[in-house]
Every structure is written in structure tokens, then in C-alpha cells.
Design an enzyme around this catalytic site. Structure first.
Site, PDB file in Angstrom:
ATOM      1  N   ASP B 145       0.862  -1.183   0.000  1.00  0.00           N
ATOM      2  CA  ASP B 145       0.000   0.000   0.000  1.00  0.00           C
ATOM      3  C   ASP B 145       0.896   1.230   0.000  1.00  0.00           C
ATOM      4  OD1 ASP B 145      -1.788  -2.078   0.496  1.00  0.00           O
ATOM      5  OD2 ASP B 145      -3.038  -0.878   1.847  1.00  0.00           O
ATOM      6  N   LYS B 208      -6.901   3.293  -3.346  1.00  0.00           N
ATOM      7  CA  LYS B 208      -7.329   3.280  -1.936  1.00  0.00           C
ATOM      8  C   LYS B 208      -7.518   4.720  -1.481  1.00  0.00           C
ATOM      9  CE  LYS B 208      -5.230   1.954   2.519  1.00  0.00           C
ATOM     10  NZ  LYS B 208      -4.142   1.204   3.170  1.00  0.00           N
ATOM     11  N   LYS B 244     -10.272   0.119  -2.512  1.00  0.00           N
ATOM     12  CA  LYS B 244     -10.175  -0.080  -1.063  1.00  0.00           C
ATOM     13  C   LYS B 244     -10.453   1.214  -0.311  1.00  0.00           C
ATOM     14  CE  LYS B 244      -6.955  -1.376   2.658  1.00  0.00           C
ATOM     15  NZ  LYS B 244      -5.616  -1.850   3.004  1.00  0.00           N
TER      16      LYS B 244
END
Lengths: 292, 308
Positions: B145, B208, B244
Site C-alpha cells: 500500500d 485506496k 479499497k
């Protein structure tokens, strides 16, 4: 149209909503029931609270518990005094609301008087009940052994039906002065004062979520009040043996304290005592080694 | 400095051409997702699906190997007294904890996700960011991430951000790359859409919303804009990108609303942990309590569920 009609004010009616987490929401269910006066005229539409409203109120009460139970006894007492002062200032409004719900004028005034006094009574106990109920215990070993009280947690309350204001306060005050947070289902036949009392709480620096007040049908919500796993004690004030039995069975699921205040005469002195505070306290005993 | 906002040979799209976002329309649409009533069996299935999509996360300065091992235990054993539960999708930790998590998870098929690239601010040199990414992958991270450089993005230096994402993607090797836009720092929905388009073209496998360190974190309007960007990108390129939302989704009810939004925006193909994740720490227990409520009819207490 006459002049009188043209200048008459449009009446401004109060919307009676519930009190959850320091806010005044309507019921999430969108349901209402009409509250009628003696002659059958509708006084107000009252929120018919649902189990989800109750769930939300318990979440609010749980998140308020850490802060409220850690507040000093002095502060809790001051806040109770403050509630009493705010209630005194709105004496006429509460008297009028009781009258509207069918209580005689003199009796109504006496009930508001007694409600203020009861708040003062428990405010006074805030820094005293601990000394009365705590103890140093003699033990046969080299330990200093002592027991102190701690609030049990979230208390759900089914307020008495026949005493819309005094009955509510007589249950809320001892629980909250002891550091508990509560979720109350107001009197079903006399719910007006409960909601107006929420406004008093709100103006008295009671932290959001410490007291949550719902309105609705007791028969519908009693099971939820008794069974919720995140409630630590339940107080009920009405109902026959069957109600008592079902409350106790549901409460057993997480070993809630079950406190019955059925047949209490709310206007009498016997309806106030430090034992009402003790009802929603847990006793913690500590063994502290001494000597060698 | 690279030429900003213009198409380049490297595949950077002209972000001036990105469709502007109608904020009022987005809010209205989002409000409608929240009116759907999901009950009974559908609710139970939705709750289980949410569990399977959770990236169980701990990203604190105070994290210790012990805490990470505890989190991994929670990931494997969500609530053993309730049979038939799925496991979470991944455990999300800092790079230094990847090895610990990998070992604790053993051979169960829960992924290890690691934040990288000077999370959460992203304020470091490219060399260090790439090195951090390679280290995390070498330690056993299946997913990375990364955070984008918001300063450069807001300055209009899109080429810099594009190249950075592309470089991190290369450093990831086989690991999946999730690109955190940190929408709370982007300011407008227009910029959220631009950043989404940029990240997808630069090679993101997932986009995300947030690090969870900045407020507001994930919101439904922001997530909706990103889902729409994913849809356009899919029509344009035929490539599916995952989504996400992370931070601020702590209640089961809200998570169900996200699923409704996902279903009505991208359709069934995206409704698997392969294409949708929730970045959360306290969501799992709330979902478990709801499932228990559905099974017993009684509202639950956190006292009876293991801490996460």
C-alpha cells in the site's frame, strides 16, 4: 376575515422527540403514537421507539461510561445540583405538563418540588456513599484487605408508569450519581415530562450519552431492555409476576443485575436512600500484602 | 520538472480531459444507496462478504511483534464459536512487521499487506521509497500500500507522481500495488477523480482512499467517485482495478451501504476480496456482533469478542 383572526398567532406546538447520545432524534422507525388528554383530545404525537433506537442508545451509553465513571464524585455531585437548579427554573412548565397529562394541580406542583429535592438529595450523596458502603475487612493473613464500590456500567430502566417525572428521576439520579450511564424507557402514559427533563439534562452539562431517554411501548421493548448483552443492570418498576419472570430469564443471559422497584411509593421518603445507589454498584475487593 | 497535464510517451493521460465531478449529483446518489434495506439472509451474506474483504490493520507507532502476532491470530480465528465464517483478506502492517506477520500467518491463505513509501506522509526521496518497497516484498509482503506525493500532485506535477507510482509498481515485482490517494488532503472530488485516473494509468492494481491518519478518511462520496473512475477506466482499457476504502468505516451498517454502492456501480464482478477491500481495525468485531445478533436475536457486547 375579522381583524382578530388576521392577527391571531399560529400556535407553535412542541415536537416531543427522544434523547440519545446528547441529541434529540426522532425514532429511526418513523412510528408515532398519539397521547390523549382526559377528554380524548390529542396532546402530542409521541415517538414509538424501536429496538434499534434502544440499540443506538446503548452504544451511546457505553461510550459515555468511561468518561462519566472516571469523573470525580465532586463533579458528578455538582452536575446533579445543576440539574436540580435547571429543573427548579422550569417549575411552571413541568407542573403544566403534569396537569396536561391528568395530574391535579396541587399534586403536580408537589411532584415537581419532590423531583427537585430528590436530585439535591442524591447530589449530596455523591461523595458520601463510597464511605458508607466501603470497608476494611479483617483477614487472617498479612494482607490489607479492603472493598470499594465501582459502578456496574450501563443500566437499562423501565420507568414507572404512574409517576412521569418523579418516578423517572428517582431511578436515574441514584444510578448516575454512582457513575453509571443509563438508557430509560419513559412512562408510557405520561411521557411528556421525560422528554422535557432531557432538555434540562442537556442544559446542565450532563455529558452526551450519560442519560438516554426513549419513549414507546413497554410491552414491545421490555425484552430488549432485559436481553441486551451490553447492558449490565436492569431496573423495572411495573408489571406482574410474568413480566418479572421474563425479565429475569432474559437478564440471566449475561448475568445482569435485576432490580425490581415494583410498588415503590415514589412520593414518599422511602423512595430515596443510599441503597438505591448501591443497587447499581459492584464491590471490588483488593488484597494488598503487608509486612513480611 | 516534467511537462504537467499533457500526454506523454510514458502513458500519462491528459488530466485536463478528466470528466469533472458533479458534487451535488454524487451526494444525492450516495444518499440513495443508504436507503436500501438489506435484511435477513441477504444481510447475513453481506456481513460474511464484508468479513472476507477486510484488511485487518494495525499501523501505530506503538506496534510491537506481540501486537502483530495477536492481530494475525484474530485474522485466522475471527470467532471460532461461530462456525462457517470466512477469514479476512489480509493483515496490513508496517514494513518492519511484515516478517512477523508472515510467520504468524503460516501457510493459511491470508495475505500480508505492507504500507510503504514513507507512509503516511510520503515525504521521502524516491530512492528510499523504492528501497522500502523492495524490503517489504523481500520480507514476504503480498501487497504493497503506497502513498502518493500529495504535495507534488496538488502543485500540478502530475508527471512526477505518475513516474513515482510506475517506479514503485516495478519495485513491487509480483506483489499487488494499492495506491493511496489520501483524499482527505486532495480537497475536491475533481482532484480525487484526477488522482484516480493518474494512479490507474501508472499501474495501480488497487486504488485506496486514505491512510487513516488524516480526517476525513474514507467517505461514501469519495469512494463513489473512485468507483466511477474505475468503471470508466475499465471501459477504456478493459482492465479491472480494485477499490479499497480505508479509515472511518467502523460499523457493519455503513459497510453494507458500501457494498450496495459497489454492487450498483461496478456490478457483481467486483464483489470479491480480489477486487474490493475494507481497510479497518474495528469493523471486524462490529460485523461479528451483528452476525451473532442475527443468530441469537440478542444485541451483543464487545465484552464477548476477542480484541482486534
Amino acid at each position: 376575515m375579522s381583524m382578530a383572526e388576521a392577527t391571531a398567532r399560529v400556535p407553535v406546538e412542541k415536537t416531543y422527540k427522544m434523547y440519545i447520545g446528547g441529541k434529540f432524534p426522532r425514532t429511526e422507525s418513523g412510528r408515532y403514537f398519539p397521547l390523549e388528554d382526559q377528554k380524548g383530545a390529542v396532546i402530542a404525537n409521541i415517538c414509538r421507539g424501536s429496538r434499534k433506537d434502544f440499540r443506538n442508545a446503548v452504544v451511546a451509553a457505553r461510550s459515555a461510561f468511561a468518561g462519566w465513571s472516571a469523573a470525580t464524585a465532586y463533579l458528578r455531585g455538582q452536575i446533579l445540583y445543576r440539574i436540580a437548579e435547571m429543573l427548579e427554573g422550569r417549575h411552571d412548565q413541568f407542573t403544566a405538563e403534569l396537569v396536561l397529562q391528568g395530574v391535579g394541580k396541587r399534586k403536580a406542583k408537589k411532584e415537581v418540588d419532590a423531583s427537585v429535592d430528590r436530585l439535591i438529595y442524591y447530589a449530596g450523596w455523591s461523595d458520601k456513599y463510597q464511605q458508607v458502603f466501603s470497608s476494611v475487612n479483617p483477614v487472617n493473613s498479612s494482607h490489607f484487605n479492603f472493598s470499594v464500590l465501582e459502578p456496574t456500567g450501563v443500566v437499562s430502566m423501565l420507568a414507572p408508569d404512574d409517576s412521569g417525572l418523579l418516578g423517572l428521576i428517582s431511578n436515574v439520579a441514584p444510578a448516575m450519581v454512582g457513575g453509571n450511564t443509563c438508557v430509560v424507557l419513559a412512562s408510557e402514559s405520561m411521557p411528556l415530562c421525560a422528554i422535557s427533563f432531557a432538555e434540562v439534562l442537556h442544559a446542565a452539562d450532563v455529558p452526551a450519552g450519560v442519560v438516554n431517554i426513549l419513549t414507546g411501548f413497554h410491552e414491545e421493548l421490555t425484552t430488549q431492555f432485559a436481553s441486551h448483552m451490553d447492558v449490565n443492570a436492569i431496573i423495572y418498576c411495573d408489571g406482574d409476576v410474568d413480566v418479572a419472570k421474563s425479565v429475569q430469564i432474559e437478564a440471566a443471559e449475561n448475568m445482569k443485575r435485576v432490580i425490581s422497584r415494583v410498588d415503590t411509593k415514589w412520593a414518599e421518603e422511602s423512595a430515596q436512600s443510599p441503597y438505591f445507589v448501591q443497587d447499581t454498584q459492584e464491590t471490588k475487593t483488593t488484597w494488598h500484602p503487608i509486612g513480611g | 520538472m516534467s511537462v504537467t497535464g499533457l500526454p506523454s510517451a510514458s502513458g500519462l493521460p491528459d488530466l485536463r480531459q478528466v470528466t469533472p465531478v458533479d458534487e451535488v449529483g454524487v451526494n444525492e446518489r450516495v444518499a440513495r444507496f443508504q436507503t436500501r434495506s438489506i435484511k435477513k439472509e441477504s444481510k447475513i451474506e453481506a456481513l460474511k462478504m464484508i468479513l472476507s474483504m477486510i484488511d485487518l490493520t494495525t499501523l501505530e507507532g506503538q506496534d510491537t511483534p506481540g501486537k502483530v502476532r495477536q492481530l494475525c491470530q484474530k485474522a485466522i480465528h475471527l470467532h471460532d464459536s461461530m462456525p462457517g465464517l470466512p477469514h479476512v483478506a489480509a493483515v496490513c502492517v508496517y514494513p518492519t512487521m511484515v516478517g512477523v506477520a508472515r510467520k504468524a500467518l503460516g501457510d493459511c491463505d491470508i495475505n500480508v499487506a505492507s504500507v510503504a513509501t514513507a507512509f503516511p506522509s510520503g515525504m521521502s526521496s524516491r530512492k528510499i521509497k523504492l528501497e522500502e518497497t523492495r524490503t517489504a516484498v523481500a520480507e514476504g509482503a503480498d501487497e504493497i500500500d503506497m502513498v502518493i506525493s500529495r504535495g507534488a500532485f496538488l502543485q500540478g506535477d502530475y508527471g512526477f507522481v505518475f513516474d513515482e507510482i510506475a517506479a514503485v509498481k516495478e519495485a513491487c515485482g509480483d506483489a499487488h500495488l494499492k495506491v493511496i490517494l489520501e483524499t482527505g488532503e486532495l480537497g475536491t472530488l475533481d482532484l480525487v477523480r484526477r488522482a484516480s485516473v493518474l494512479a490507474m494509468h501508472a499501474g495501480a492494481d488497487f486504488i485506496k482512499t486514505s491512510t487513516g491518519k488524516i480526517q476525513p478518511a474514507a467517505t461514501m462520496p469519495v469512494t463513489f467517485v473512485m468507483l466511477k473512475a474505475i468503471k470508466s477506466f475499465y471501459f477504456e482499457t478493459g482492465r479491472m482495478i480494485g477499490m479499497k476504502p480505508a479509515g472511518g468505516i467502523s460499523g457493519a451498517k455503513l459497510a453494507v451501504h458500501y457494498l450496495v454502492m459497489l454492487r450498483e456501480t461496478l456490478g457483481n464482478a467486483w464483489m470479491t476480496p480480489e477486487w474490493f477491500r475494507f481497510g479497518a481495525s474495528s469493523l471486524a468485531n462490529d460485523v461479528l456482533m451483528q452476525l451473532q445478533k442475527q443468530a441469537t436475536g440478542v444485541y451483543q457486547s464487545a465484552d464477548y469478542f476477542s480484541k482486534d
